[in-house]
Structure formats: C-alpha cells, structure tokens
Design a protein around this motif. Structure first.
Motif, mmCIF file in Angstrom:
data_model
loop_
_atom_site.group_PDB
_atom_site.id
_atom_site.type_symbol
_atom_site.label_atom_id
_atom_site.label_comp_id
_atom_site.label_asym_id
_atom_site.label_seq_id
_atom_site.Cartn_x
_atom_site.Cartn_y
_atom_site.Cartn_z
ATOM 1 N N GLU A 184 0.883 -1.183 -0.011
ATOM 2 C CA GLU A 184 -0.037 0.170 0.029
ATOM 3 C C GLU A 184 0.954 1.196 -0.009
ATOM 4 O OE1 GLU A 184 -0.623 -2.661 2.021
ATOM 5 O OE2 GLU A 184 -2.050 -3.289 1.062
ATOM 6 N N LEU B 155 -3.652 -6.336 -10.569
ATOM 7 C CA LEU B 155 -4.929 -6.302 -9.566
ATOM 8 C C LEU B 155 -5.328 -5.069 -9.140
ATOM 9 C CD1 LEU B 155 -6.160 -8.810 -7.985
ATOM 10 C CD2 LEU B 155 -4.553 -8.802 -6.484
ATOM 11 N N HIS B 156 -4.084 -4.314 -8.682
ATOM 12 C CA HIS B 156 -4.437 -2.981 -8.312
ATOM 13 C C HIS B 156 -5.275 -2.162 -9.179
ATOM 14 C CE1 HIS B 156 -3.939 0.563 -5.896
ATOM 15 N NE2 HIS B 156 -3.182 1.369 -6.761
ATOM 16 N N GLU B 157 -4.964 -2.014 -10.377
ATOM 17 C CA GLU B 157 -6.002 -1.418 -11.327
ATOM 18 C C GLU B 157 -7.384 -1.843 -11.490
ATOM 19 O OE1 GLU B 157 -3.855 -1.647 -15.077
ATOM 20 O OE2 GLU B 157 -3.043 0.239 -14.751
ATOM 21 N N LYS B 158 -7.490 -3.111 -11.347
ATOM 22 C CA LYS B 158 -8.744 -3.648 -11.299
ATOM 23 C C LYS B 158 -9.667 -3.229 -9.965
ATOM 24 C CE LYS B 158 -10.699 -8.421 -12.139
ATOM 25 N NZ LYS B 158 -10.538 -9.789 -12.069
ATOM 26 N N GLU B 159 -8.917 -3.361 -8.903
ATOM 27 C CA GLU B 159 -9.764 -3.048 -7.532
ATOM 28 C C GLU B 159 -10.058 -1.418 -7.483
ATOM 29 O OE1 GLU B 159 -7.547 -6.461 -4.846
ATOM 30 O OE2 GLU B 159 -6.990 -4.153 -4.540
ATOM 31 N N THR B 160 -9.105 -0.590 -8.052
ATOM 32 C CA THR B 160 -9.305 0.712 -8.222
ATOM 33 C C THR B 160 -10.036 1.301 -9.339
ATOM 34 O OG1 THR B 160 -7.212 1.160 -9.084
ATOM 35 C CG2 THR B 160 -7.215 1.139 -6.597
ATOM 36 N N GLN B 161 -10.219 0.487 -10.410
ATOM 37 C CA GLN B 161 -10.556 0.859 -11.803
ATOM 38 C C GLN B 161 -9.948 2.011 -12.120
ATOM 39 O OE1 GLN B 161 -14.849 0.812 -11.867
ATOM 40 N NE2 GLN B 161 -15.129 -0.539 -10.388
#
Ligand code: GTP
Length: 266
Positions: free
Chosen positions: A85, A118-124
């Motif tokens: 994070e 994954l971070h991109e997916k989670e934060t859109q």
C-alpha cells in the motif's frame, strides 16, 4: 536534467506550477533499483549502498518543456512484494525492474506486474508501468532474452526497455522521462474524464427532470464517477528526502561524496 539536485536552473522562464509526479521503482533485491535511481539523480554509478533502507528522492525535471517535480521512491521489498500500500497508494507510475542476468528476478518482475494489474482492477484506474531489464552491460551472462522481456511487457500492456545503470546516463534519463510522460498522459485522461463528469452533472441539474436521472444519463454518471473521482494519491507514508548537491557537500573537501541511504559515490 533541468536542475542540480532539486534546484531549478535560473532563467528557465517557466512560470506555471510544476507537474507533480510520484514514481515508484519496484523489483527483486539486487536488480539495480538504487543504482538506476542514483544514476538518474546524479549521473553516477553506485559502488556501495545499504540494501535495507527505502527512501524517496525529489528532483526538478524539464520534460517536453514542462517543469516537473518528480519524486522517486526507491523501494526495498524483501523477496516478494510486501506492505505494498505504501507505494500502490502513492505512485502515479511504476518502473518494474529485473536484471537481464537473473531469471529469478525476471520471474519476480512478473509478480510485480500482476500486483499492479490487480491494483488497477480494484481501483478501476490505470497506473502506467514500464518494464526495465537492467544490467545490459552483463549481456554476456544473459538469462533473459530481449524477446522474453518484450513478451512480458506486451502481456501487461507496458513499455519495455533494456538499460544499464553503469552505462550512459542519457538512456537511463530517457526511461525516467518516459515514465513521467506516461503518468502525465494518465493524469490528463483523468482530468478530461472529471471535466466530462462535471459537465454531465451540470446538464443533469439544469435540464433533466428527476425521473430522467435513472435513465442513460445516470449510467454515464456512474461510469465516469468511478473512473475519475477517486482522490489522487497523497504523499502519505513516504519519507521525502532531497538529494543534496555535491556543491553543498564540497565544503567538507571529502574525497568521496556520501549520499543518503549510505550510497558512496566516487
Ligand atoms: N554490472 C552492473 N551492475 C549493476 C547495475 N545496476 C546495479 N548493479 C549492481 O548490482 C548490485 C545491486 O544493485 P542495487 O542498485 O543496490 O540493487 P537494488 O535493486 O536496489 O537492491 P536492494 O536495495 O537490495 O533492493 C550492486 O552491486 C550494484 O553495483 C548495472 O546496470 N550493471
């Protein structure tokens, strides 16, 4: 570089506030994250360092005639991504580094790219990443071909470069500036989306009766709001350090210049 370690050149004529870009350097231990960072900031190659410290450096750059306040976080994960994070919520763009003479480090870079996806997916949101194969000067001991690097970058839709922290400065500088360009493109896209969202919202307030808000317009509203209204990452947990100029240090007349993080530069 447009500056000597954080100080803009006099008479550059740039008036507007600089663009703020946070860049995190990721990768397995020993791939050359610190070496690349210090090469970019000082044009020199590190000979000694402390691998356990993590620092953030600050530099004023001119990229395509635009003043940029660039902060570079030289991360120090152990063998795998940990407590991510601190950089995921902070950086606008990422340099994912492996060493061309280490297959293990190449596999490590793949885990970092997966983490970012994954971070991109989670934060859109999109976070530009550049894949770097470092230690090009060690090409005779290659364990990872250029084609493999390109294929991995292609799989994650990122730019790919092979570099060496101990060869020419211009190539390393080009890579960092490309990261700034990618981050800027993403910011511009987000700001355009925010603009569209505001216009859309005004249109809804002025023209649409309440009942119409459950139709197509509210769909657009939802999509754009998720993509653009999340706050920009703040410089929260990162420790900010500005690399001191050799001139500032030269008063001591020391034969070597010791930088932060225990770098010894000759
Ligand atoms: N030949 C060669 N050696 C390099 C290059 N970049 C870094 N090194 C060497 O590789 C070793 C590790 O470099 P670092 O920059 O400390 O690597 P790092 O990724 O920051 O490692 P950690 O701090 O442990 O995460 C050092 O001995 C460097 O001198 C390079 O481009 N070519």
């Amino acid at each position: 570089m447009s500056s000597v370690f954080g100080k803009p050149r006099a008479g550059s004529g740039q008036q507007s506030a600089p663009l703020e870009v946070n860049l995190a350097i990721l990768g397995r231990r020993g791939v050359g994250k610190s070496a690349l960072t210090v090469k970019f900031l000082t044009r020199r190659f590190i000979s000694e360092y402390d691998p356990n410290l993590e620092d953030t450096y600050s530099s004023e750059e001119t990229v395509d005639h635009q003043l940029v306040h660039l902060r570079v976080m030289d991360t120090a994960d152990l063998d795998t991504p940990r407590n991510c994070e601190r950089y995921l919520n902070w950086a606008h763009a990422f340099l994912v580094v492996y060493s061309v003479d280490s297959r293990q480090s190449f596999e490590g870079s793949s885990s970092y790219l997966e983490l970012l996806a994954l971070h991109e997916k989670e934060t859109q949101r999109s976070y530009p990443a550049l894949l770097l194969g470092n230690k090009l000067d060690m090409a005779q001991y290659r364990q990872v071909t250029q084609a493999e690097g390109m294929a991995l970058a292609g799989r994650f839709g990122c730019l790919f470069f092979e570099v060496s922290a101990c060869l020419d400065f211009e190539h390393v500088q080009h890579v960092f500036h490309e990261a700034v360009r990618e981050a800027r493109r993403e910011m511009e896209k987000n700001s355009l989306a925010r603009h569209l969202f505001i216009s859309e919202e005004r249109a809804l307030h002025h023209q649409a009766p309440l009942t119409a808000r459950h139709g197509l317009a509210s769909c657009t509203f939802n999509t754009l709001s998720t993509a653009s209204l999340k706050e920009m990452p703040t410089v929260a947990q990162a420790k900010l350090v500005t690399v001191k100029s050799s001139r500032a240090q030269s008063k001591r007349k020391a034969p070597t210049l010791t930088l932060l993080k225990g770098f010894k530069i000759f």
